[in-house]
Design a protein around this motif. Structure first.
Motif, PDB file in Angstrom:
ATOM      1  N   ALA A 127      11.718   4.053 -12.835  1.00  0.00           N
ATOM      2  CA  ALA A 127      10.771   2.957 -13.034  1.00  0.00           C
ATOM      3  C   ALA A 127       9.661   3.069 -12.010  1.00  0.00           C
ATOM      4  CB  ALA A 127      11.475   1.615 -12.905  1.00  0.00           C
ATOM      5  N   GLY A 128       8.523   3.589 -12.437  1.00  0.00           N
ATOM      6  CA  GLY A 128       7.382   3.689 -11.539  1.00  0.00           C
ATOM      7  C   GLY A 128       7.481   4.867 -10.599  1.00  0.00           C
ATOM      8  N   PRO A 129       6.406   5.130  -9.849  1.00  0.00           N
ATOM      9  CA  PRO A 129       6.413   6.235  -8.899  1.00  0.00           C
ATOM     10  C   PRO A 129       7.194   5.887  -7.647  1.00  0.00           C
ATOM     11  CG  PRO A 129       4.355   5.044  -8.752  1.00  0.00           C
ATOM     12  CD  PRO A 129       5.137   4.413  -9.887  1.00  0.00           C
ATOM     13  N   GLY A 138       6.043   3.023  -5.084  1.00  0.00           N
ATOM     14  CA  GLY A 138       6.165   1.583  -5.284  1.00  0.00           C
ATOM     15  C   GLY A 138       5.702   1.157  -6.656  1.00  0.00           C
ATOM     16  N   ILE A 139       6.529   0.448  -7.371  1.00  0.00           N
ATOM     17  CA  ILE A 139       6.229   0.048  -8.741  1.00  0.00           C
ATOM     18  C   ILE A 139       5.146  -1.031  -8.763  1.00  0.00           C
ATOM     19  CG2 ILE A 139       8.022  -1.728  -8.763  1.00  0.00           C
ATOM     20  CD1 ILE A 139       8.577  -0.912 -11.682  1.00  0.00           C
ATOM     21  N   ASN A 140       4.303  -1.006  -9.806  1.00  0.00           N
ATOM     22  CA  ASN A 140       3.345  -2.097 -10.003  1.00  0.00           C
ATOM     23  C   ASN A 140       3.596  -2.755 -11.352  1.00  0.00           C
ATOM     24  OD1 ASN A 140       1.536  -1.011 -12.169  1.00  0.00           O
ATOM     25  ND2 ASN A 140       1.101   0.563 -10.648  1.00  0.00           N
ATOM     26  N   ALA A 141       2.881  -3.842 -11.603  1.00  0.00           N
ATOM     27  CA  ALA A 141       3.172  -4.671 -12.777  1.00  0.00           C
ATOM     28  C   ALA A 141       2.942  -3.956 -14.098  1.00  0.00           C
ATOM     29  CB  ALA A 141       2.327  -5.949 -12.718  1.00  0.00           C
ATOM     30  N   VAL A 156      10.420   2.794   2.020  1.00  0.00           N
ATOM     31  CA  VAL A 156       9.568   1.713   2.523  1.00  0.00           C
ATOM     32  C   VAL A 156       8.801   2.128   3.781  1.00  0.00           C
ATOM     33  CG1 VAL A 156      11.101  -0.044   1.549  1.00  0.00           C
ATOM     34  CG2 VAL A 156      11.360   0.605   3.954  1.00  0.00           C
ATOM     35  N   THR A 157       9.262   3.174   4.479  1.00  0.00           N
ATOM     36  CA  THR A 157       8.615   3.582   5.722  1.00  0.00           C
ATOM     37  C   THR A 157       7.550   4.645   5.504  1.00  0.00           C
ATOM     38  OG1 THR A 157      10.672   3.115   6.934  1.00  0.00           O
ATOM     39  CG2 THR A 157       8.995   4.424   8.074  1.00  0.00           C
ATOM     40  N   PHE A 158       7.846   5.654   4.665  1.00  0.00           N
ATOM     41  CA  PHE A 158       6.964   6.817   4.570  1.00  0.00           C
ATOM     42  C   PHE A 158       6.259   6.988   3.225  1.00  0.00           C
ATOM     43  CE2 PHE A 158      10.172   7.802   7.766  1.00  0.00           C
ATOM     44  CZ  PHE A 158       9.392   8.247   8.820  1.00  0.00           C
ATOM     45  N   ILE A 159       6.806   6.441   2.140  1.00  0.00           N
ATOM     46  CA  ILE A 159       6.273   6.723   0.811  1.00  0.00           C
ATOM     47  C   ILE A 159       5.513   5.507   0.293  1.00  0.00           C
ATOM     48  CG2 ILE A 159       6.799   7.572  -1.503  1.00  0.00           C
ATOM     49  CD1 ILE A 159       7.575   9.470   0.789  1.00  0.00           C
ATOM     50  N   VAL A 187      -6.087  -4.622  -4.348  1.00  0.00           N
ATOM     51  CA  VAL A 187      -6.200  -3.310  -4.988  1.00  0.00           C
ATOM     52  C   VAL A 187      -6.109  -3.495  -6.494  1.00  0.00           C
ATOM     53  CG1 VAL A 187      -5.205  -2.089  -3.020  1.00  0.00           C
ATOM     54  CG2 VAL A 187      -3.715  -2.915  -4.855  1.00  0.00           C
ATOM     55  N   PRO A 188      -6.587  -2.534  -7.291  1.00  0.00           N
ATOM     56  CA  PRO A 188      -6.445  -2.628  -8.747  1.00  0.00           C
ATOM     57  C   PRO A 188      -4.981  -2.696  -9.160  1.00  0.00           C
ATOM     58  CG  PRO A 188      -8.027  -0.933  -8.157  1.00  0.00           C
ATOM     59  CD  PRO A 188      -7.376  -1.354  -6.874  1.00  0.00           C
ATOM     60  N   ALA A 189      -4.727  -3.307 -10.301  1.00  0.00           N
ATOM     61  CA  ALA A 189      -3.354  -3.494 -10.770  1.00  0.00           C
ATOM     62  C   ALA A 189      -2.649  -2.183 -11.072  1.00  0.00           C
ATOM     63  CB  ALA A 189      -3.351  -4.377 -12.015  1.00  0.00           C
ATOM     64  N   THR A 190      -3.407  -1.108 -11.237  1.00  0.00           N
ATOM     65  CA  THR A 190      -2.799   0.188 -11.535  1.00  0.00           C
ATOM     66  C   THR A 190      -2.357   0.942 -10.290  1.00  0.00           C
ATOM     67  OG1 THR A 190      -5.018   1.151 -11.555  1.00  0.00           O
ATOM     68  CG2 THR A 190      -4.076   0.493 -13.677  1.00  0.00           C
ATOM     69  N   VAL A 191      -2.712   0.465  -9.100  1.00  0.00           N
ATOM     70  CA  VAL A 191      -2.326   1.119  -7.849  1.00  0.00           C
ATOM     71  C   VAL A 191      -0.857   0.831  -7.561  1.00  0.00           C
ATOM     72  CG1 VAL A 191      -2.693   1.131  -5.346  1.00  0.00           C
ATOM     73  CG2 VAL A 191      -4.653   1.096  -6.913  1.00  0.00           C
ATOM     74  N   ALA A 192      -0.154   1.838  -7.019  1.00  0.00           N
ATOM     75  CA  ALA A 192       1.260   1.656  -6.691  1.00  0.00           C
ATOM     76  C   ALA A 192       1.459   0.415  -5.848  1.00  0.00           C
ATOM     77  CB  ALA A 192       1.777   2.888  -5.963  1.00  0.00           C
ATOM     78  N   GLY A 193       2.487  -0.376  -6.177  1.00  0.00           N
ATOM     79  CA  GLY A 193       2.638  -1.698  -5.604  1.00  0.00           C
ATOM     80  C   GLY A 193       3.233  -1.727  -4.213  1.00  0.00           C
ATOM     81  N   GLY A 194       3.192  -2.929  -3.618  1.00  0.00           N
ATOM     82  CA  GLY A 194       3.871  -3.153  -2.367  1.00  0.00           C
ATOM     83  C   GLY A 194       2.999  -3.307  -1.151  1.00  0.00           C
ATOM     84  N   ASN A 195       1.724  -3.697  -1.293  1.00  0.00           N
ATOM     85  CA  ASN A 195       0.900  -3.825  -0.082  1.00  0.00           C
ATOM     86  C   ASN A 195       1.169  -5.131   0.667  1.00  0.00           C
ATOM     87  OD1 ASN A 195      -0.479  -5.727  -1.603  1.00  0.00           O
ATOM     88  ND2 ASN A 195      -2.391  -4.573  -1.707  1.00  0.00           N
ATOM     89  N   VAL A 196       1.910  -6.060   0.055  1.00  0.00           N
ATOM     90  CA  VAL A 196       2.358  -7.267   0.751  1.00  0.00           C
ATOM     91  C   VAL A 196       3.832  -7.153   1.118  1.00  0.00           C
ATOM     92  CG1 VAL A 196       2.752  -9.762   0.536  1.00  0.00           C
ATOM     93  CG2 VAL A 196       0.652  -8.738  -0.367  1.00  0.00           C
TER      94      VAL A 196
END
Length: 394
Positions: A61-63, A66-69, A181-184, A330-339
């Motif tokens: 599920a996702g790259p 980090g998964i995005n919506a 969560v640390t490097f990728i 960031v755009p919704a297509t960017v890999a998630g998790g910036n918060v």
């Protein structure tokens, strides 16, 4: 290992249990040696060809970043599920008086396609070239049994070494919660290997060891600096790593972001025999660039466990990266998790022999991302991945 009594021999089931116990213990020890291979060359004089090939098939599920919506799970063959596939050569020459010369050359391999490296080149505005052939390791050095070791070249970063040698999932950057969560897809810069490095590793004294590293800038912004202190004796182990990254990368070996960052990571573990527990606390400070300064702090923590069961181990881990600062949308297509990003993985690693194992893992990835279009909003996303794989060391 307990010795048999002279009066009676064990039953067949007991022999089987002892055989599997020996096999698991040896395989687990070899796994630990594999994880530390970036820091420890072959002990005796001579040349050694070594490596590891890992492949997993499953529904992801996702790259890994980090998964995005908008992500949808896809079925694929992943080269390197529990370990990144690689091969290399290393050697040692005895110079006498406790002194030796050493070298190591090691290359990543994407065995799902046969390509070298881990990733393809990134175009503008990142402008980072693809992994060089020997981006995993390329160094030469001298070592003395009493004085320690000095290495020059492309060397695994001390923070990454601290992470992969102190969690239940080892060096996995596809299924291992702490590494993900640390490097990728993380705000951390510097990647997992530093080019143009000078590294000193102290000898082990009563369980204590230390390393310091500096990656020379060579006109790419500033230099990188790092230090690590570790202790391991009996069932206890603990380590603390710190790094400051100012170098602007030109290859994947140095990461893919020009941001200046600082980070630290405290690791501890205890082996109860029936279960080995690991825990981490850390922080990443993203300071941006001189042209676009930032002041965003991320907290990172992780717990994981390894439980011997049969001829293998049940593995479980949970890691979280979170910030309370305001981050750019960031755009919704960017890999998630910036918060926030949370990763939970559970599975079983079964040793077929000293060098080969089969594994089955399930991973839950959850993210919160501040997204566009305006007004920015925080989007939550979740995805579950399943993977079955095989790993062989040589």
């Amino acid at each position: 290992m307990k010795h048999r009594t002279s009066q009676a021999s064990p039953s067949t089931p007991t022999r089987a249990r002892q055989r599997w116990s020996r096999t698991w213990g040896t395989a687990a020890a070899l796994s630990a040696v594999t994880l530390a291979a970036q820091a420890q060359p072959t002990a005796g004089p001579g040349l050694q060809l070594y490596g590891l090939v890992d492949a997993a098939v499953g529904r992801f599920a996702g790259p890994a970043t980090g998964i995005n919506a908008q992500d949808r799970a896809i079925t694929k063959l992943e080269g390197g599920g529990m370990s990144t596939s690689h091969w290399g050569v290393r050697g040692t020459e005895d110079l006498g008086g406790g002194l030796s010369a050493q070298f190591e050359l090691s290359s990543f391999v994407r065995n799902d396609s046969g390509a070298t490296g881990r990733s393809d080149a990134l175009p503008a505005p990142v402008n980072v070239a693809a992994d060089p052939v020997f981006s995993r390791a390329a160094w030469v050095g001298v070592s003395h049994r009493d004085w320690g070791r000095l290495r020059l070249g492309n060397v695994t970063s001390l923070l990454f070494l601290n992470s992969i040698t102190s969690n239940a999932f080892g060096d996995s950057t596809v299924l291992g919660p702490l590494n993900l969560v640390t490097f990728i897809g993380s705000p951390l810069t510097g990647g997992t290997g530093w080019a143009n490095s000078v590294v000193y590793d102290s000898p082990n004294i009563s369980g204590f060891s230390a390393s310091v590293a500096h990656a020379i800038s060579e006109g790419q912004g500033g230099g990188n600096s790092a230090a690590r202190l570790a202790y391991a004796k009996g069932p206890w182990a603990a380590s603390l790593a710190w790094q400051s990254v100012k170098k602007n990368p030109s290859t994947f070996a140095d990461g893919t972001s020009p941001n200046d960052t600082r980070a630290w990571q405290l690791a501890a573990s205890y082996d109860f025999e029936v279960v080995k527990l690991f825990a981490h606390l850390g922080r990443i400070d993203n300071r941006g660039t001189a042209a676009a300064p930032l002041n965003v702090a991320y907290r990172v923590w992780d717990v994981s466990a390894s439980v011997p069961v049969g001829a293998g181990r049940v593995l479980a881990g949970y890691a979280v990266r979170r910030t309370s600062d305001t981050v750019g949308p960031v755009p919704a297509t960017v890999a998630g998790g910036n918060v926030e990003r949370k990763v939970f993985t559970l599975g079983y690693d079964y040793f077929l022999s000293k060098r080969a194992d089969l594994y089955a893992m399930v991973m839950r990835d959850s993210t919160q991302t501040r997204t566009l279009p305006p007004p920015p909003s925080v989007a939550s996303a979740q995805g579950t991945s399943f993977a079955v794989g095989v790993r062989h060391r040589f």
